[in-house]
Scaffold this motif. Structure first.
Motif, PDB file in Angstrom:
ATOM      1  N   MET A  39       0.840  -1.185   0.000  1.00  0.00           N
ATOM      2  CA  MET A  39       0.000   0.000   0.000  1.00  0.00           C
ATOM      3  C   MET A  39       0.885   1.249   0.000  1.00  0.00           C
ATOM      4  SD  MET A  39      -3.152   0.938   2.512  1.00  0.00           S
ATOM      5  CE  MET A  39      -2.376   1.571   3.971  1.00  0.00           C
ATOM      6  N   ALA A  40       0.604   2.192  -0.873  1.00  0.00           N
ATOM      7  CA  ALA A  40       1.409   3.408  -0.991  1.00  0.00           C
ATOM      8  C   ALA A  40       1.029   4.407   0.091  1.00  0.00           C
ATOM      9  CB  ALA A  40       1.215   4.041  -2.362  1.00  0.00           C
ATOM     10  N   TYR A  41       2.025   5.146   0.541  1.00  0.00           N
ATOM     11  CA  TYR A  41       1.794   6.142   1.592  1.00  0.00           C
ATOM     12  C   TYR A  41       1.137   7.384   0.998  1.00  0.00           C
ATOM     13  CZ  TYR A  41       2.677   9.705   5.094  1.00  0.00           C
ATOM     14  OH  TYR A  41       2.532  10.729   6.002  1.00  0.00           O
ATOM     15  N   LYS A  42       0.107   7.879   1.690  1.00  0.00           N
ATOM     16  CA  LYS A  42      -0.583   9.101   1.277  1.00  0.00           C
ATOM     17  C   LYS A  42      -0.739   9.969   2.517  1.00  0.00           C
ATOM     18  CE  LYS A  42      -3.983  11.130  -1.545  1.00  0.00           C
ATOM     19  NZ  LYS A  42      -3.400  12.431  -1.631  1.00  0.00           N
ATOM     20  N   TYR A  43      -0.109  11.166   2.484  1.00  0.00           N
ATOM     21  CA  TYR A  43      -0.194  12.103   3.608  1.00  0.00           C
ATOM     22  C   TYR A  43      -1.512  12.860   3.534  1.00  0.00           C
ATOM     23  CZ  TYR A  43       1.166  16.004   6.685  1.00  0.00           C
ATOM     24  OH  TYR A  43       1.222  16.956   7.679  1.00  0.00           O
ATOM     25  N   LYS A  44      -2.286  12.809   4.605  1.00  0.00           N
ATOM     26  CA  LYS A  44      -3.629  13.392   4.580  1.00  0.00           C
ATOM     27  C   LYS A  44      -3.637  14.919   4.511  1.00  0.00           C
ATOM     28  CE  LYS A  44      -3.809  12.713   9.569  1.00  0.00           C
ATOM     29  NZ  LYS A  44      -4.435  11.974  10.642  1.00  0.00           N
ATOM     30  N   PHE A  45      -2.517  15.563   4.889  1.00  0.00           N
ATOM     31  CA  PHE A  45      -2.437  17.022   4.841  1.00  0.00           C
ATOM     32  C   PHE A  45      -1.520  17.513   3.721  1.00  0.00           C
ATOM     33  CE2 PHE A  45      -3.172  16.350   9.542  1.00  0.00           C
ATOM     34  CZ  PHE A  45      -4.498  16.743   9.515  1.00  0.00           C
ATOM     35  N   GLU A  46      -1.332  16.698   2.695  1.00  0.00           N
ATOM     36  CA  GLU A  46      -0.398  17.048   1.608  1.00  0.00           C
ATOM     37  C   GLU A  46      -0.786  18.353   0.924  1.00  0.00           C
ATOM     38  OE1 GLU A  46       3.054  16.768  -0.116  1.00  0.00           O
ATOM     39  OE2 GLU A  46       2.396  15.064   1.072  1.00  0.00           O
ATOM     40  N   LYS A  47      -2.084  18.543   0.665  1.00  0.00           N
ATOM     41  CA  LYS A  47      -2.525  19.774  -0.003  1.00  0.00           C
ATOM     42  C   LYS A  47      -2.262  20.997   0.868  1.00  0.00           C
ATOM     43  CE  LYS A  47      -6.049  17.755  -2.977  1.00  0.00           C
ATOM     44  NZ  LYS A  47      -7.474  17.679  -3.295  1.00  0.00           N
ATOM     45  N   ILE A  48      -2.514  20.853   2.159  1.00  0.00           N
ATOM     46  CA  ILE A  48      -2.263  21.971   3.082  1.00  0.00           C
ATOM     47  C   ILE A  48      -0.776  22.274   3.130  1.00  0.00           C
ATOM     48  CG2 ILE A  48      -2.373  22.720   5.496  1.00  0.00           C
ATOM     49  CD1 ILE A  48      -4.937  21.049   5.747  1.00  0.00           C
ATOM     50  N   LEU A  49       0.052  21.229   3.195  1.00  0.00           N
ATOM     51  CA  LEU A  49       1.502  21.423   3.206  1.00  0.00           C
ATOM     52  C   LEU A  49       1.954  22.138   1.934  1.00  0.00           C
ATOM     53  CD1 LEU A  49       4.317  21.028   4.398  1.00  0.00           C
ATOM     54  CD2 LEU A  49       4.338  18.731   3.423  1.00  0.00           C
ATOM     55  N   THR A  50       1.417  21.747   0.797  1.00  0.00           N
ATOM     56  CA  THR A  50       1.761  22.387  -0.468  1.00  0.00           C
ATOM     57  C   THR A  50       1.378  23.863  -0.454  1.00  0.00           C
ATOM     58  OG1 THR A  50       1.449  20.297  -1.628  1.00  0.00           O
ATOM     59  CG2 THR A  50       1.428  22.284  -2.973  1.00  0.00           C
ATOM     60  N   ILE A  51       0.182  24.153   0.058  1.00  0.00           N
ATOM     61  CA  ILE A  51      -0.276  25.549   0.146  1.00  0.00           C
ATOM     62  C   ILE A  51       0.644  26.348   1.080  1.00  0.00           C
ATOM     63  CG2 ILE A  51      -2.131  27.041   1.032  1.00  0.00           C
ATOM     64  CD1 ILE A  51      -4.094  24.833  -0.007  1.00  0.00           C
ATOM     65  N   LYS A  52       0.970  25.769   2.221  1.00  0.00           N
ATOM     66  CA  LYS A  52       1.838  26.454   3.193  1.00  0.00           C
ATOM     67  C   LYS A  52       3.228  26.695   2.610  1.00  0.00           C
ATOM     68  CE  LYS A  52      -1.145  26.808   6.489  1.00  0.00           C
ATOM     69  NZ  LYS A  52      -1.678  28.121   6.841  1.00  0.00           N
ATOM     70  N   GLU A  53       3.749  25.730   1.863  1.00  0.00           N
ATOM     71  CA  GLU A  53       5.064  25.914   1.226  1.00  0.00           C
ATOM     72  C   GLU A  53       5.009  27.023   0.180  1.00  0.00           C
ATOM     73  OE1 GLU A  53       5.803  21.880  -0.047  1.00  0.00           O
ATOM     74  OE2 GLU A  53       7.103  21.510   1.692  1.00  0.00           O
ATOM     75  N   ARG A  54       3.899  27.084  -0.579  1.00  0.00           N
ATOM     76  CA  ARG A  54       3.735  28.137  -1.582  1.00  0.00           C
ATOM     77  C   ARG A  54       3.654  29.505  -0.898  1.00  0.00           C
ATOM     78  NH1 ARG A  54      -1.259  27.314  -4.006  1.00  0.00           N
ATOM     79  NH2 ARG A  54      -0.493  25.291  -4.633  1.00  0.00           N
ATOM     80  N   GLU A  55       2.886  29.578   0.191  1.00  0.00           N
ATOM     81  CA  GLU A  55       2.789  30.835   0.942  1.00  0.00           C
ATOM     82  C   GLU A  55       4.156  31.264   1.458  1.00  0.00           C
ATOM     83  OE1 GLU A  55      -0.044  30.035   4.044  1.00  0.00           O
ATOM     84  OE2 GLU A  55      -1.777  30.284   2.720  1.00  0.00           O
ATOM     85  N   LYS A  56       4.923  30.289   1.951  1.00  0.00           N
ATOM     86  CA  LYS A  56       6.266  30.584   2.457  1.00  0.00           C
ATOM     87  C   LYS A  56       7.144  31.137   1.340  1.00  0.00           C
ATOM     88  CE  LYS A  56      10.210  28.058   3.342  1.00  0.00           C
ATOM     89  NZ  LYS A  56      10.869  26.804   3.545  1.00  0.00           N
ATOM     90  N   GLU A  57       7.071  30.538   0.169  1.00  0.00           N
ATOM     91  CA  GLU A  57       7.862  31.016  -0.970  1.00  0.00           C
ATOM     92  C   GLU A  57       7.462  32.436  -1.373  1.00  0.00           C
ATOM     93  OE1 GLU A  57      10.594  29.699  -2.324  1.00  0.00           O
ATOM     94  OE2 GLU A  57      10.380  28.235  -0.714  1.00  0.00           O
ATOM     95  N   GLU A  58       6.154  32.712  -1.341  1.00  0.00           N
ATOM     96  CA  GLU A  58       5.685  34.058  -1.691  1.00  0.00           C
ATOM     97  C   GLU A  58       6.197  35.086  -0.688  1.00  0.00           C
ATOM     98  OE1 GLU A  58       1.420  33.707  -1.905  1.00  0.00           O
ATOM     99  OE2 GLU A  58       1.511  32.504  -3.746  1.00  0.00           O
TER     100      GLU A  58
END
Length: 150
Positions: free
Chosen positions: A1-20
């Protein structure tokens, strides 16, 4: 079974905000440096002019030249005052975005830490499931000895 992080979308958004915020912070640092450089140049110009005036006073200056230099120094002082305000504003902006960047870094680190813990839990569950499956296979092999050719 492949690992899926349940907050991946939030992490992506937070990383984008950090970059901005990081980009905005870097721009504010650049504006601060430019404002500080302009202030330095005007201060240097005033210092050079005052040095020139001192040298000229020893050799003699006309009243007209003295007034001209005083007006010029007065204008430089207004420019210096303006540039000092610009430097203070740029420094305040830079500090504001620096604080924002620290906040965003902390948010991203929190989600990364949650992801690491979640992944560790996932691995432990996978190992436990694998061990259970191996136990089930061993039990089946033990219960059916004739199938191994024994």
């Amino acid at each position: 079974m492949a690992y899926k992080y349940k907050f991946e979308k939030i992490l992506t958004i937070k990383e984008r905000e950090k970059e901005e915020v990081s980009t905005t912070y870097n721009q504010s640092v650049k504006r601060f440096e430019e404002a500080a450089e302009k202030l330095y140049e005007v201060l240097k110009k005033k210092e050079d002019l005052e040095q020139f005036q001192l040298e000229k006073l020893t050799t003699g200056l006309s009243v007209r030249e003295i007034r001209h230099h005083q007006r010029f120094v007065g204008n430089l002082e207004k420019t210096i005052e303006h540039n000092q305000k610009m430097v203070v504003n740029a420094r305040n902006t830079m500090s504001f975005y620096q604080e924002k960047l620290v906040e965003k870094n902390l948010e991203v680190k929190k989600y990364i830490k949650i992801k690491e813990k979640d992944f560790t839990k996932f691995i432990e569950l996978e190992k436990a499931l694998e061990a259970k499956q191996m136990d089930d296979i061993s039990l089946q092999v033990y219960m059916q000895p004739g199938k191994l050719g024994g």
